[in-house]
Design an enzyme around this catalytic site. Structure first.
Site, PDB file in Angstrom:
ATOM      1  N   ASP A 191       0.911  -1.144   0.000  1.00 55.63           N
ATOM      2  CA  ASP A 191       0.000   0.000   0.000  1.00 55.63           C
ATOM      3  C   ASP A 191       0.946   1.187   0.000  1.00 55.63           C
ATOM      4  O   ASP A 191       1.550   1.500   1.029  1.00 55.63           O
ATOM      5  CB  ASP A 191      -0.886  -0.003   1.252  1.00 55.63           C
ATOM      6  CG  ASP A 191      -1.918   1.104   1.178  1.00 55.63           C
ATOM      7  OD1 ASP A 191      -1.550   2.212   0.758  1.00 55.63           O
ATOM      8  OD2 ASP A 191      -3.085   0.865   1.524  1.00 55.63           O
ATOM      9  N   HIS A 192       1.108   1.816  -1.158  1.00 57.77           N
ATOM     10  CA  HIS A 192       2.211   2.780  -1.250  1.00 57.77           C
ATOM     11  C   HIS A 192       2.018   3.989  -0.332  1.00 57.77           C
ATOM     12  O   HIS A 192       2.966   4.706  -0.047  1.00 57.77           O
ATOM     13  CB  HIS A 192       2.489   3.192  -2.704  1.00 57.77           C
ATOM     14  CG  HIS A 192       1.448   4.078  -3.284  1.00 57.77           C
ATOM     15  ND1 HIS A 192       0.292   3.603  -3.843  1.00 57.77           N
ATOM     16  CD2 HIS A 192       1.375   5.424  -3.384  1.00 57.77           C
ATOM     17  CE1 HIS A 192      -0.442   4.611  -4.253  1.00 57.77           C
ATOM     18  NE2 HIS A 192       0.187   5.720  -3.989  1.00 57.77           N
TER      19      HIS A 192
ATOM     20  N   HIS B  49      -5.923   2.771   1.125  1.00 53.90           N
ATOM     21  CA  HIS B  49      -5.094   3.877   1.626  1.00 53.90           C
ATOM     22  C   HIS B  49      -5.729   4.583   2.832  1.00 53.90           C
ATOM     23  O   HIS B  49      -5.080   4.807   3.846  1.00 53.90           O
ATOM     24  CB  HIS B  49      -4.849   4.918   0.524  1.00 53.90           C
ATOM     25  CG  HIS B  49      -4.345   4.321  -0.756  1.00 53.90           C
ATOM     26  ND1 HIS B  49      -3.398   3.329  -0.787  1.00 53.90           N
ATOM     27  CD2 HIS B  49      -4.649   4.573  -2.050  1.00 53.90           C
ATOM     28  CE1 HIS B  49      -3.140   3.006  -2.041  1.00 53.90           C
ATOM     29  NE2 HIS B  49      -3.896   3.731  -2.830  1.00 53.90           N
TER      30      HIS B  49
END
Ligand SMILES: NC(=O)c1ccc[n+]([C@@H]2O[C@H](COP(=O)([O-])OP(=O)(O)OC[C@H]3O[C@@H](n4cnc5c(N)ncnc54)[C@H](OP(=O)(O)O)[C@@H]3O)[C@@H](O)[C@H]2O)c1
Length: 494
Positions: A181-182, A244
């Site tokens: 999950d950047h 996110h």
């Protein structure tokens, strides 16, 4: 302490090596780790996709991807010599045999000691198949580590996510899986824990006694661009909120971990998400808002974008009120929102504190004399830092108060030196550190929460479009807070 000082010995297998993500983010991140000495002599990457490419052609592709990164003479070329290629269709079990042989050769050639990192940078429908074949065809080693890095999306709902997880689990244990999950690779998202647990003056107030509400905004200025095909089947709820936003919220809501280790952090995030109230359908309808952008400000309506169904009911905006049923957060709403074609591109968190029980400065003869709420704003991007809004005396005769800001913003040079999310996450996966990756339990709770509203929205036809590009979404997103007597801290002055 230089955490990059020790070389990591690793053999990386990249599925989707000719794809957009690999070319834009993955090779550049690996190059930066190479420049820092973290990847050195004992690393190699075997790229795969269905394209027929020679090792030389693949090397050129990698060099092209990193051409804009400043480097010493010969550094890029030396780095690219660690890249190899094997044409491979992930759906064909017999193709894994060639892959296995090449990996065994590279392991020997580069002395990677059986350490294997498999990175799935391709369409999610292939994730399960690859994992199962890696085991069946004997690509997992019993010497060194075996790790799997997997891109989003992790399922479309709880059932599909569980099916995928069951498939991955046939080959990999939970502690071998690194779900990207950047957002968790972003500097200021990682900073939430330092800010909270490193500062007693903040953590002491971090509860329902002092906090009135928390607001999380992930605002995008762009539309769907070339991702229309994917996005129209996904929507903002799946694309941004389930992953996110839920990860950011979990870090804001969690209790202090026993120690700052990946296991301890995970335990607390999971506990927080367990206490997130899963709405009934009617509660979900009341606490979620969806939107889709219309034409305006010189841009197309979402429904007129290339690749989008002209009658699409997909939401490009979502806002929601989340409640945690636990001792710390009982009664404190977390308002979240995200959308495309909004006023600006930014991510911020606003923590709104309660006002004093008695305002001794209130002047009944004058308007607008009330004390403002203290607000702690965490700027995630594009600026990085935080600000604390306090009340102070207005300079001059008389006695009126006004809000003032204490602010810390990271300098441009500090930001430049700060690694990109993919560089951090690659490093952490190579280290075997899970702190900044989503666990299965977190994902499962997030899907269970989101599925209720998704199921409802899938059957109820929305009245779209309902917001203009350049705004902060539909009016209903403001009403969600107004109904509770609150406002978004960030709003456009109109
Ligand atoms: N791009 C981004 O910015 C971004 C951002 C966040 C997350 N992601 C995620 O990252 C993953 C990759 O995205 P992407 O944008 O790089 O996708 P992409 O550009 O479509 O690349 C897909 C890759 O998979 C390969 N491929 C497709 N079918 C294959 C098969 N049957 N066997 C072997 N290889 C196959 C393709 O090469 P061939 O066609 O030659 O086989 C290509 O290398 C996705 O999960 C996406 O959701 C991407």
């Amino acid at each position: 302490m230089n955490i990059l000082a020790t070389e990591n010995k690793a053999l990386i297998t990249l599925f989707g090596a000719t794809g957009d993500l690999a070319k834009r983010k993955l090779y550049t991140s690996l190059f930066k780790l190479y420049q820092k000495g973290y990847l050195a002599d004992h690393f190699a990457l075997l790229g795969t996709s269905r394209h027929e490419l020679s090792d030389d052609e693949f090397e050129k592709m990698v060099l092209d991807s990193i051409k804009d990164i400043p480097a010493k003479d010969g550094e890029a070329e030396a780095f690219a010599k660690h890249f190899f290629y094997c044409a491979h269709d992930v759906t064909k079990p017999e193709h894994y045999v060639k892959l296995k042989d090449r990996l065994a050769e590279l392991d020997k050639q580069f002395g990677t000691e059986g350490n294997r990192l498999f990175y799935m940078s391709m369409a999610p429908q292939f994730f399960g198949t690859i994992a199962i074949n890696l085991k069946k065809q004997g690509l997992i080693t019993d010497k060194g580590y075996n790790r799997l890095v997997i891109e989003k999306p992790f399922g479309r709902d709880f059932d599909s996510a569980k099916k995928l997880n069951d498939e991955l689990s046939q080959t990999f244990e939970e502690n071998q899986i690194f779900r990207i999950d950047h957002y968790l690779g972003k500097e200021m998202v990682q900073n939430i824990q330092a800010l909270r647990f490193g500062n007693p003056i903040i953590e002491a107030l971090w509860n329902n006694r002092y906090i009135d509400n928390i607001q999380v905004t992930l605002s995008e200025k762009l539309g769907v661009e070339e991702r229309a095909g994917y996005y129209d089947k996904s929507g903002a709820l799946r694309d941004m909120l389930q992953n996110h936003i839920m990860q950011v919220v979990a870090q804001l809501a969690m209790e202090e971990p026993v120690a700052f280790t990946d296991d301890d952090v995970r335990v607390e995030k999971i506990k927080a998400l367990r206490s997130l109230r899963v709405y009934t359908p009617s509660e979900a309808a009341a606490n979620f808002v969806r939107g889709q952008y219309d034409a305006g400000n010189g841009t197309n309506a979402y429904r007129n974008e290339d690749g989008v169904d002209p009658e699409s009911g997909t939401e490009t905006f979502v806002a929601a009120k989340l409640m945690f049923d636990n001792y710390r957060w009982s009664g404190v709403p977390f308002y979240v929102r995200t959308g495309k074609k909004l006023a600006d591109k930014f991510t911020r968190i606003d923590v709104v504190f309660k006002k004093p029980l008695i305002d001794i400065f209130a002047n009944p003869d004058a308007k607008n004399q009330n004390l403002a709420s203290n607000v702690l704003t965490i700027y995630v991007e594009p600026k990085s830092g935080f600000a604390l809004q306090l009340n102070a005396k207005h300079v001059g005769q008389g006695y009126t108060t006004e809000p003032v800001d204490l602010q810390f913003l990271q300098s441009d040079s500090a930001k430049k030196e700060s690694p990109e999310p993919y560089e951090r996450l690659f490093h952490d996966a190579l280290e075997g550190n899970h702190t900044n990756f989503a666990s299965w339990a977190e994902i499962a709770y997030a899907w269970k929460f989101v599925d209720v509203i998704r199921n409802l929205w899938d059957i109820e036809k929305p009245s779209f479009p309902n917001y203009v590009p350049g705004s902060m979404g539909p009016a209903a997103a403001d009403e969600l807070l107004a109904r509770d007597g609150r406002k978004w801290v960030y709003r456009l002055n109109r």
